[in-house]
Motif scaffolding. Structure first.
Motif, PDB file in Angstrom:
ATOM      1  N   GLU A 342       5.090 -15.752 -10.444  1.00 44.65           N
ATOM      2  CA  GLU A 342       3.865 -14.978 -10.235  1.00 44.65           C
ATOM      3  C   GLU A 342       3.936 -13.637 -10.957  1.00 44.65           C
ATOM      4  O   GLU A 342       2.949 -13.169 -11.529  1.00 44.65           O
ATOM      5  CB  GLU A 342       3.638 -14.759  -8.733  1.00 44.65           C
ATOM      6  N   ALA A 343       5.120 -13.039 -10.950  1.00 42.66           N
ATOM      7  CA  ALA A 343       5.290 -11.725 -11.573  1.00 42.66           C
ATOM      8  C   ALA A 343       5.083 -11.792 -13.078  1.00 42.66           C
ATOM      9  O   ALA A 343       4.373 -10.957 -13.653  1.00 42.66           O
ATOM     10  CB  ALA A 343       6.674 -11.166 -11.251  1.00 42.66           C
ATOM     11  N   VAL A 344       5.706 -12.787 -13.739  1.00 39.61           N
ATOM     12  CA  VAL A 344       5.597 -12.839 -15.198  1.00 39.61           C
ATOM     13  C   VAL A 344       4.188 -13.230 -15.646  1.00 39.61           C
ATOM     14  O   VAL A 344       3.839 -13.027 -16.814  1.00 39.61           O
ATOM     15  CB  VAL A 344       6.633 -13.803 -15.816  1.00 39.61           C
ATOM     16  N   SER A 345       3.380 -13.760 -14.726  1.00 38.36           N
ATOM     17  CA  SER A 345       1.990 -14.097 -15.055  1.00 38.36           C
ATOM     18  C   SER A 345       1.021 -12.996 -14.643  1.00 38.36           C
ATOM     19  O   SER A 345      -0.188 -13.128 -14.871  1.00 38.36           O
ATOM     20  CB  SER A 345       1.591 -15.407 -14.364  1.00 38.36           C
ATOM     21  N   SER A 346       1.541 -11.930 -14.051  1.00 40.37           N
ATOM     22  CA  SER A 346       0.677 -10.860 -13.544  1.00 40.37           C
ATOM     23  C   SER A 346       0.209  -9.942 -14.667  1.00 40.37           C
ATOM     24  O   SER A 346       0.911  -9.750 -15.668  1.00 40.37           O
ATOM     25  CB  SER A 346       1.420 -10.034 -12.500  1.00 40.37           C
ATOM     26  N   PRO A 347      -0.980  -9.344 -14.518  1.00 31.90           N
ATOM     27  CA  PRO A 347      -1.457  -8.374 -15.524  1.00 31.90           C
ATOM     28  C   PRO A 347      -0.475  -7.224 -15.724  1.00 31.90           C
ATOM     29  O   PRO A 347      -0.330  -6.728 -16.841  1.00 31.90           O
ATOM     30  CB  PRO A 347      -2.783  -7.891 -14.934  1.00 31.90           C
ATOM     31  N   ARG A 348       0.195  -6.802 -14.649  1.00 33.47           N
ATOM     32  CA  ARG A 348       1.132  -5.683 -14.777  1.00 33.47           C
ATOM     33  C   ARG A 348       2.264  -6.033 -15.731  1.00 33.47           C
ATOM     34  O   ARG A 348       2.642  -5.222 -16.592  1.00 33.47           O
ATOM     35  CB  ARG A 348       1.703  -5.309 -13.402  1.00 33.47           C
ATOM     36  N   PHE A 349       2.825  -7.221 -15.598  1.00 34.76           N
ATOM     37  CA  PHE A 349       3.928  -7.623 -16.467  1.00 34.76           C
ATOM     38  C   PHE A 349       3.443  -7.794 -17.908  1.00 34.76           C
ATOM     39  O   PHE A 349       4.055  -7.273 -18.851  1.00 34.76           O
ATOM     40  CB  PHE A 349       4.531  -8.936 -15.964  1.00 34.76           C
ATOM     41  N   ILE A 350       2.334  -8.520 -18.084  1.00 37.22           N
ATOM     42  CA  ILE A 350       1.833  -8.812 -19.430  1.00 37.22           C
ATOM     43  C   ILE A 350       1.481  -7.526 -20.171  1.00 37.22           C
ATOM     44  O   ILE A 350       1.866  -7.328 -21.336  1.00 37.22           O
ATOM     45  CB  ILE A 350       0.611  -9.748 -19.340  1.00 37.22           C
ATOM     46  N   THR A 351       0.755  -6.633 -19.491  1.00 36.61           N
ATOM     47  CA  THR A 351       0.365  -5.366 -20.122  1.00 36.61           C
ATOM     48  C   THR A 351       1.578  -4.466 -20.317  1.00 36.61           C
ATOM     49  O   THR A 351       1.674  -3.743 -21.321  1.00 36.61           O
ATOM     50  CB  THR A 351      -0.688  -4.648 -19.268  1.00 36.61           C
TER      51      THR A 351
END
Length: 507
Positions: A342-351
């Motif tokens: 879930e974390a690696v797919s989150s906007p926070r991680f991607i951005t």
């Protein structure tokens, strides 16, 4: 045949995007209102190689692409990356058929393989629906290519979406600014994977479970600023290669490699701390720490299960309380891996990754004013490496002098310092090749690795005491505690061996 005039290199930023999101990105006001020369293409590309993929192993791709009635032969030679934006040598020519014209390969990276051209054959096919437009953004002109592609390989067929931003005129900073602005419309993942690499995966059916960091190659006279970028890009490549695996399946080794990549990047930022100083450095570092922490629980549970609980199966396998404890931790681990996905797919991680890439490539630290800042950036990396390796070596020798007397937290800090020194040694490896440096380096790395591993076992035991409060867990922890004295003896021996060695980076 007539040669197509083209620059020897292309500078582009590659972003992965879900095919279903491409139209959403193209509808962003920056593209809808500032673009000109919008055009569409349907491209049919065939990639060629030998049966043993000799071109791929040499970092060369050979394709013939059909666009309507026009056919273009392209030879690309990937170089070891030194920046987030892709830079590679490229040779293009018009050809008359869907097969390569090897007479046009003379003077290119393909020339050494022409002797065996009879072994070169199609490997996979890529069909791409491409939408192109040029964007006037700030003071730059950027070509935006939105690709929806399908790869047909011998083993499987795959589809993917890409957004490629190619700088036609202007600055890398504005290229990244555009990317970050477009990322508000849909998740845009930094990508280093070429269509050729995706094609080879489809052709072979291979599904990597983890990817280790590639060696870093520096030159002694390279500036410290340029060296940092080479190292940092290597870390980002390492991170994103494994992130793609974790998104597909929560593979334990890939999660571990992601954490290693994040630790290496943070270590590089510490090594070059004075060189990369600006207002964004510490926030970027904090975000990288968050990424590592959100992946950490899964890794910690993996280690505890593998090194403590599962080895106790022979003694307690029939004990119901043990079975319950093991099952509970396996459930916790499964949930932790779900959280990691879930974390690696989150906007926070991607951005966060995209912002990190922008800072590495075009951060304010690269243009810092003042004589002192310029001097630090322009200092030969060999000088910085000598200073940093020496400082970290001395710190470990000093802190580890009384390992037996240190508490678990203090010993853990020594282990962290060893990790940083090992990462620094890997980063600067190519700078110290002469004389007896190579032999001394092997001895130093062997001693560092042995000491780190032993201190890691001690730390696992200390952490294990806080993992669970139950009678069976207490029994298992007590059994682990009986190993502490022996491990401390081993750690002391490894330390003494390390302390006796001559620093390898000095003549």
């Amino acid at each position: 045949m007539r040669s197509r005039p083209s620059p020897p290199q292309e500078i582009e930023l590659k972003l992965e995007v879900a095919p279903s999101e491409l139209e959403t990105v193209l509808a962003h006001p920056l593209l809808a209102e500032r673009s000109h020369g919008a055009r569409s293409q349907t491209l049919h590309s065939t990639y060629f190689d030998t049966p043993d993929h000799a071109l791929r192993q040499a970092g060369i791709s050979l394709r013939v692409r059909r666009d309507g009635e026009q056919r273009i032969q392209t030879i690309k030679a990937a170089r070891r990356p030194s920046s987030v934006a892709v830079a590679r040598s490229e040779w293009e020519h018009d050809v008359e058929s869907d097969s390569p014209d090897y007479a046009l390969a003379k003077g290119t990276a393909l020339e050494p393989f022409l002797e065996h051209s009879d072994r070169i054959a199609p490997v996979f096919h890529v069909t791409t629906e491409r939408k192109l437009r040029d964007i006037a953004y700030a003071d730059s002109v950027i070509e935006v290519a939105a690709d929806s592609s399908t790869i047909q390989g011998s083993e499987r067929t795959t589809s993917f979406g890409e957004l490629e931003l190619e700088l036609k005129d202007g600055t890398a900073a504005e290229l990244f600014q555009l990317a970050l602005s477009l990322s508000t419309a849909a998740p845009l993942r930094l990508s280093f994977k070429t269509k050729a690499e995706r094609g080879y995966e489809a052709a072979s059916g291979e599904q990597p479970t983890r990817i280790k960091a590639a060696p870093v190659v520096l030159k002694r006279k390279m500036t410290s600023a340029a060296a940092f970028q080479v190292i940092a890009v290597s870390c980002l490549q390492h991170l994103m290669a494994n992130e793609a695996i974790v998104r597909r399946v929560p593979e334990a080794d890939a999660v571990h490699q992601m954490r290693v990549a994040l630790r290496r990047l943070r270590a590089a930022m510490t090594l070059f701390k004075a060189v990369v100083e600006d207002v964004r450095r510490d926030p970027i570092r904090a975000e990288l720490k968050w990424m590592a922490n959100v992946l950490g629980e899964a890794r910690d549970l993996d280690v505890y299960i593998a090194t403590v609980l599962e080895p106790a199966r022979d003694r307690y396998g029939t004990d119901l309380s043990y079975q319950s404890l093991l099952a509970e931790y396996q459930k916790r681990r499964d949930r932790a891996y779900e959280v990691a996905q879930e974390a690696v797919s989150s906007p926070r991680f991607i951005t966060g990754v995209l912002k990190t890439a922008a800072w590495i490539e075009a951060g304010e630290w690269r243009e810092g004013s003042g004589k002192a800042a310029r001097k630090l950036r322009d200092q030969p990396v060999a000088m910085l490496a000598d200073e940093e390796l020496g400082r970290r070596w001395k710190k470990i020798i000093k802190r580890g002098r009384h390992l037996v007397e240190l508490d678990p937290d203090e010993r853990h800090q020594v282990r962290i310092e060893i990790k940083k020194l090992r990462y620094a040694t890997e980063f600067f490896d190519s700078l110290f090749k002469g004389g007896g440096a190579k032999k001394r380096k092997r001895k130093a790395l062997s001693a560092l690795e042995a000491l780190q591993e032993t201190l890691g076992e001690l730390n696992d035991i200390a952490v294990g005491g806080h993992m669970d409060a139950s009678p069976i867990a207490d029994v298992i922890h007590w059994e682990q505690m009986t190993r502490v004295d022996s491990l401390l003896t081993d750690a002391t021996e490894h330390y003494q061996k390390l302390a006796s060695l001559e620093p390898y980076w000095r003549s």
